[in-house]
Design an enzyme around this catalytic site. Sequence first.
Site, PDB file in Angstrom:
ATOM      1  N   GLY A 140       3.374   3.823   0.873  1.00 24.62           N
ATOM      2  CA  GLY A 140       2.116   3.866   0.130  1.00 24.62           C
ATOM      3  C   GLY A 140       2.071   3.030  -1.135  1.00 24.62           C
ATOM      4  O   GLY A 140       1.343   3.367  -2.061  1.00 24.62           O
TER       5      GLY A 140
ATOM      6  N   ASN B  37       0.838  -0.153  -1.479  1.00 28.69           N
ATOM      7  CA  ASN B  37      -0.518  -0.726  -1.592  1.00 28.69           C
ATOM      8  C   ASN B  37      -1.557   0.362  -1.812  1.00 28.69           C
ATOM      9  O   ASN B  37      -2.515   0.172  -2.563  1.00 28.69           O
ATOM     10  CB  ASN B  37      -0.867  -1.531  -0.338  1.00 28.69           C
TER      11      ASN B  37
ATOM     12  N   ASN C 203      -7.317  -5.360   6.967  1.00 25.64           N
ATOM     13  CA  ASN C 203      -5.874  -5.102   6.896  1.00 25.64           C
ATOM     14  C   ASN C 203      -5.220  -6.154   6.007  1.00 25.64           C
ATOM     15  O   ASN C 203      -5.741  -7.252   5.826  1.00 25.64           O
ATOM     16  CB  ASN C 203      -5.279  -5.192   8.307  1.00 25.64           C
TER      17      ASN C 203
ATOM     18  N   HIS D 279      -1.553  -8.237   5.729  1.00 22.96           N
ATOM     19  CA  HIS D 279      -0.364  -8.544   6.524  1.00 22.96           C
ATOM     20  C   HIS D 279       0.553  -9.463   5.710  1.00 22.96           C
ATOM     21  O   HIS D 279       0.084 -10.439   5.114  1.00 22.96           O
ATOM     22  CB  HIS D 279      -0.772  -9.225   7.830  1.00 22.96           C
TER      23      HIS D 279
END
Length: 184
Positions: free
Chosen positions: A12, A14, A104, A106
């Site tokens: 967690g 981010n 998202n 990445h």
Amino acid sequence: MARIVILFSGRGGNLENLIRKLGDKAGIEIAAALTNNPQADGIAKAQALGVKVLCVPHKEYPDRESFDRALIAALEPIGPDLVVLAGFMRILTPVFTRRFETINIHPSLLPLFKGKDGVKESFESGMKVGGVTIHRVDETLDGGEILAQGCVPILPTDTEESYRERVHALEYELYPKTIEEILC
Ligand code: GRF
């Protein structure tokens, strides 16, 4: 007010950064966080910052589509304008991605190094730069429209760990900034 929900599976980092940086922005509400992993370290981090955490354990569902339907049932009462994946380690099907606008982050310069080892594969590639990508989520793995990218140099003196730390530092800068641009 734009409502976002953050989906996560693990430590967690981010998640915590997004709550800290976006939580008090005018016009943005972090309505909840959601995890598929009841053991995720991020649960305590979000709760400590006052964000409600929902848990939908994927192991309780026989296939991806029924898990995605359970996610939708959990999120519909909240009505998010944007679903933000932050270390969410499940592949979503069109059942979910056609229902909610989803993005998202990445840890590579997509379309290079898709999948779960983006940092390691970038580091071992022989390239002089790696980076971070923020993209829309569709039914392809790490393949939706690219929204933002940033580069991280891969230095001769780097270890995978020192490189990974700089990747995270860039993630923490780029993700909240891009979300604000999308929403505001
Ligand atoms: C991040 O590197 C992100 O790019 C990837 O998963 C990692 C999650 O790390 N999708 P954290 O849980 O946010 O610390």
